[in-house]
Design a protein around this motif. Structure first.
Motif, PDB file in Angstrom:
ATOM      1  N   ARG A  99       0.814  -1.220   0.000  1.00  9.98           N
ATOM      2  CA  ARG A  99       0.000   0.000   0.000  1.00  9.98           C
ATOM      3  C   ARG A  99       0.846   1.268   0.000  1.00  9.98           C
ATOM      4  N   LEU A 100       2.157   1.129   0.098  1.00  8.52           N
ATOM      5  CA  LEU A 100       3.019   2.304   0.137  1.00  8.52           C
ATOM      6  C   LEU A 100       3.260   2.831  -1.279  1.00  8.52           C
ATOM      7  N   PRO A 101       3.180   4.129  -1.472  1.00 11.88           N
ATOM      8  CA  PRO A 101       3.433   4.694  -2.810  1.00 11.88           C
ATOM      9  C   PRO A 101       4.924   4.714  -3.123  1.00 11.88           C
ATOM     10  N   SER A 102       5.235   4.849  -4.385  1.00  9.73           N
ATOM     11  CA  SER A 102       6.642   4.861  -4.813  1.00  9.73           C
ATOM     12  C   SER A 102       7.413   6.007  -4.179  1.00  9.73           C
ATOM     13  N   ARG A 103       6.754   7.141  -3.972  1.00  5.86           N
ATOM     14  CA  ARG A 103       7.463   8.303  -3.418  1.00  5.86           C
ATOM     15  C   ARG A 103       7.986   8.037  -2.003  1.00  5.86           C
ATOM     16  N   PHE A 104       7.346   7.127  -1.269  1.00 14.32           N
ATOM     17  CA  PHE A 104       7.833   6.779   0.068  1.00 14.32           C
ATOM     18  C   PHE A 104       9.239   6.211  -0.008  1.00 14.32           C
ATOM     19  N   TRP A 105       9.461   5.277  -0.946  1.00  8.39           N
ATOM     20  CA  TRP A 105      10.771   4.651  -1.075  1.00  8.39           C
ATOM     21  C   TRP A 105      11.797   5.644  -1.596  1.00  8.39           C
ATOM     22  N   LYS A 106      11.395   6.517  -2.497  1.00  6.19           N
ATOM     23  CA  LYS A 106      12.335   7.482  -3.061  1.00  6.19           C
ATOM     24  C   LYS A 106      12.858   8.449  -2.009  1.00  6.19           C
ATOM     25  N   LYS A 107      12.040   8.700  -0.985  1.00  7.03           N
ATOM     26  CA  LYS A 107      12.444   9.638   0.065  1.00  7.03           C
ATOM     27  C   LYS A 107      13.220   8.973   1.199  1.00  7.03           C
ATOM     28  N   THR A 108      13.013   7.691   1.424  1.00  6.04           N
ATOM     29  CA  THR A 108      13.544   7.048   2.632  1.00  6.04           C
ATOM     30  C   THR A 108      14.598   5.980   2.372  1.00  6.04           C
ATOM     31  N   ILE A 109      14.864   5.618   1.125  1.00  4.12           N
ATOM     32  CA  ILE A 109      15.673   4.431   0.869  1.00  4.12           C
ATOM     33  C   ILE A 109      17.120   4.593   1.336  1.00  4.12           C
ATOM     34  N   TRP A 110      17.669   5.801   1.296  1.00  3.82           N
ATOM     35  CA  TRP A 110      19.027   5.987   1.784  1.00  3.82           C
ATOM     36  C   TRP A 110      19.121   5.649   3.271  1.00  3.82           C
ATOM     37  N   PHE A 111      18.099   6.042   4.028  1.00  2.00           N
ATOM     38  CA  PHE A 111      18.078   5.725   5.454  1.00  2.00           C
ATOM     39  C   PHE A 111      18.016   4.216   5.678  1.00  2.00           C
ATOM     40  N   PHE A 112      17.133   3.521   4.940  1.00  2.00           N
ATOM     41  CA  PHE A 112      16.983   2.070   5.113  1.00  2.00           C
ATOM     42  C   PHE A 112      18.271   1.330   4.747  1.00  2.00           C
ATOM     43  N   LEU A 113      18.925   1.751   3.670  1.00  2.00           N
ATOM     44  CA  LEU A 113      20.171   1.093   3.270  1.00  2.00           C
ATOM     45  C   LEU A 113      21.259   1.328   4.317  1.00  2.00           C
ATOM     46  N   ALA A 114      21.352   2.550   4.832  1.00  2.00           N
ATOM     47  CA  ALA A 114      22.350   2.846   5.856  1.00  2.00           C
ATOM     48  C   ALA A 114      22.092   2.031   7.126  1.00  2.00           C
ATOM     49  N   PHE A 115      20.822   1.908   7.515  1.00  4.21           N
ATOM     50  CA  PHE A 115      20.493   1.154   8.721  1.00  4.21           C
ATOM     51  C   PHE A 115      20.812  -0.335   8.546  1.00  4.21           C
ATOM     52  N   ALA A 116      20.507  -0.892   7.375  1.00  2.02           N
ATOM     53  CA  ALA A 116      20.806  -2.302   7.114  1.00  2.02           C
ATOM     54  C   ALA A 116      22.310  -2.548   7.149  1.00  2.02           C
ATOM     55  N   CYS A 117      23.095  -1.633   6.581  1.00  4.86           N
ATOM     56  CA  CYS A 117      24.557  -1.777   6.611  1.00  4.86           C
ATOM     57  C   CYS A 117      25.086  -1.640   8.038  1.00  4.86           C
ATOM     58  N   PHE A 118      24.455  -0.778   8.830  1.00  2.50           N
ATOM     59  CA  PHE A 118      24.840  -0.639  10.235  1.00  2.50           C
ATOM     60  C   PHE A 118      24.646  -1.955  10.990  1.00  2.50           C
ATOM     61  N   LEU A 119      23.525  -2.640  10.734  1.00  2.16           N
ATOM     62  CA  LEU A 119      23.289  -3.933  11.378  1.00  2.16           C
ATOM     63  C   LEU A 119      24.348  -4.956  10.966  1.00  2.16           C
ATOM     64  N   GLN A 120      24.768  -4.906   9.696  1.00  2.00           N
ATOM     65  CA  GLN A 120      25.804  -5.828   9.243  1.00  2.00           C
ATOM     66  C   GLN A 120      27.147  -5.506   9.909  1.00  2.00           C
ATOM     67  N   LEU A 121      27.400  -4.233  10.160  1.00  3.51           N
ATOM     68  CA  LEU A 121      28.621  -3.857  10.883  1.00  3.51           C
ATOM     69  C   LEU A 121      28.603  -4.413  12.301  1.00  3.51           C
ATOM     70  N   LEU A 122      27.416  -4.448  12.934  1.00  2.00           N
ATOM     71  CA  LEU A 122      27.295  -5.052  14.259  1.00  2.00           C
ATOM     72  C   LEU A 122      27.652  -6.538  14.210  1.00  2.00           C
ATOM     73  N   VAL A 123      27.270  -7.185  13.119  1.00  2.76           N
ATOM     74  CA  VAL A 123      27.598  -8.607  12.956  1.00  2.76           C
ATOM     75  C   VAL A 123      29.105  -8.809  12.872  1.00  2.76           C
ATOM     76  N   LEU A 124      29.771  -7.934  12.133  1.00  2.86           N
ATOM     77  CA  LEU A 124      31.196  -8.125  11.858  1.00  2.86           C
ATOM     78  C   LEU A 124      32.096  -7.716  13.020  1.00  2.86           C
ATOM     79  N   PHE A 125      31.701  -6.669  13.749  1.00  4.06           N
ATOM     80  CA  PHE A 125      32.657  -6.061  14.669  1.00  4.06           C
ATOM     81  C   PHE A 125      32.186  -5.990  16.120  1.00  4.06           C
ATOM     82  N   THR A 126      31.108  -6.669  16.464  1.00  3.12           N
ATOM     83  CA  THR A 126      30.651  -6.678  17.858  1.00  3.12           C
ATOM     84  C   THR A 126      30.380  -8.113  18.303  1.00  3.12           C
ATOM     85  N   PRO A 127      30.311  -8.341  19.614  1.00  4.25           N
ATOM     86  CA  PRO A 127      29.990  -9.685  20.103  1.00  4.25           C
ATOM     87  C   PRO A 127      28.598 -10.168  19.733  1.00  4.25           C
ATOM     88  N   LEU A 128      27.756  -9.259  19.215  1.00  2.47           N
ATOM     89  CA  LEU A 128      26.417  -9.671  18.800  1.00  2.47           C
ATOM     90  C   LEU A 128      26.453 -10.540  17.548  1.00  2.47           C
TER      91      LEU A 128
END
Length: 414
Positions: A99-128
């Motif tokens: 139900r989300l319009p295309s403009r939602f992704w165009k405005k927020t995708i940089w944030f989502f990609l950065a957050f996903a990469c941050f979680l991967q950094l937690l995998v690589l460099f933390t005890p988590l």
């Protein structure tokens, strides 16, 4: 002489109430009919295939995991309930995303990609971070394990769609292809590669190349990119003794670092061979009795072949072919470059991953450890796949609305 106003009696009120109920019912049916007609045929085709595959996958997870679940937890249904819970989470998320319009992704995708990469950094460099089977690709949160690489996949396909759509008139120049695709997209893939997950890395590389192809990048630029990715994949493959063992096992060799690979491949073959044409029957697999490792995840296709036979295996192949056809129909129907590229990237992801999973079970390529989309056990993979399909469903809805507006406009003009 005017007659006095008539007083409503009980029968009149009952008739009025009945009429109101009928009108309310008719209004509800009309609203439901409009809601159903509001979606395109592609929307319902994609939704139907997806739901069928999820239900089929739950049945096969129950069958293939029951023995190991009992051995681990003294409960035959433990993994099935877990997978079912993830499916129940993924289903409303899929409808919400649709139900989300295309403009939602165009405005927020940089944030989502950065957050996903941050979680991967937690995998690589933390005890988590958690390592399983030589791959550090899991994030342990309480009693649950999550795969941030799946979140990166979702973010990457949408990010590629946004960036390539904005650059669609400049993609004939190699520098506009390289920036920001190589540093940002390549960097996201590198984070997964550092965890040692070559299978997911290859799928993500295929996503990137597929998006570039459907965006209209010149073939010679794609050839250079493919060659570069191939060289990097080769270097990553030979950098690990475990991965070298998997390659050796494909050709009948063995490796002291990974002795279970030959056992897994051989028992996958035994499972497929014992199934024959019609299978041994649902729930009657012998291989799942601790003979075949990862029977409910990476090698679930072998259990399908054993229990449902060649017919069941062909049905699974047909389901993925139908899924690809629906994706291509949505790409063809859309006029939005963002929707076309993103849908194409998701198609390459899901169909390509299915091809890799089945090819591994058939012994065509080395064991890479990627699940069969929508069917294998794996909660994060299930949710990410359903969210990706929800994104494509939203494109199908928008395309259907545009087509209806054009028909109405043409009808008014006539």
């Amino acid at each position: 002489m005017t007659s006095p106003p008539r007083t409503l009696d009980r029968s009149d009120l009952e008739k009025s109430g009945a009429t109101s109920s009928k009108l309310a019912g008719l209004t509800a049916r009309i609203s439901l009919g409009k809601a159903v007609q509001a979606e395109s045929a592609n929307y319902f085709l994609l939704l139907g295939i997806t739901l069928f595959m999820v239900v089929f996958g739950l049945v096969m997870v129950l069958s293939s995991s029951s023995v190991e679940s009992h051995n681990d937890t003294d409960n035959f249904f433990a993994r099935f309930w877990s997978q079912g819970a993830y499916a129940l989470i993924g289903l409303p998320l899929m409808f919400l995303v649709s139900r989300l319009p295309s403009r939602f992704w165009k405005k927020t995708i940089w944030f989502f990609l950065a957050f996903a990469c941050f979680l991967q950094l937690l995998v690589l460099f933390t005890p988590l971070g958690m390592e399983i089977g030589g791959n550090r690709n899991w994030l342990k949160v309480g009693s649950q394990t999550l795969q941030p690489s799946e979140a990166i996949k979702v973010a990457l396909v949408v990010w590629l769609g946004v960036v390539l759509a904005r650059k669609k008139d400049m993609l004939w120049q190699w520098k506009h292809v390289a920036v920001p695709i190589v540093p940002i997209g390549g960097g996201a893939i590198l984070l997964v590669t550092l965890g040692g997950d070559l299978g997911t890395t290859m799928i993500m590389a295929a996503i990137l190349l597929g998006a570039l192809f459907f965006a209209g990048v010149r073939l010679r630029h794609l050839a250079v990119g493919t060659l570069a990715i191939g060289i990097l994949a080769f270097l990553v493959a030979i950098s690990s003794e475990s991965r070298l063992g998997r390659i050796a096992a494909l050709f009948g060799g063995s490796s002291a670092a990974n002795p279970d690979v030959n056992w897994q491949i051989d028992n996958g073959f035994y499972a497929l061979a014992s199934g024959g044409v019609f299978g041994v029957g649902l729930g009657n697999s012998h291989s799942k009795w601790s003979w075949l490792p990862a029977a409910d995840t990476d090698f679930i296709f072998a259990i399908i072949g054993e229990e449902l036979g060649l017919i069941g295996a062909v049905v699974v192949l047909i389901l993925f072919v139908l899924l690809a056809i629906v994706f291509l129909r949505i790409i063809h129907a859309s006029t939005d470059s963002f929707a076309r590229v993103t849908t194409a990237a998701i198609m390459v992801w899901l169909i390509g991953q299915a091809f890799v999973n089945i090819a591994v079970v058939l012994g065509v390529i080395p064991v890479l450890g990627v699940p069969l989309p929508l069917i294998s056990a794996g909660g994060t993979a299930m949710i990410s796949s359903m969210i990706a399909i929800g994104i494509v469903l939203s494109f199908a809805r928008e395309t259907g609305r545009e087509a209806r507006r054009e028909r109405v406009a043409n009808g008014s003009a006539e």
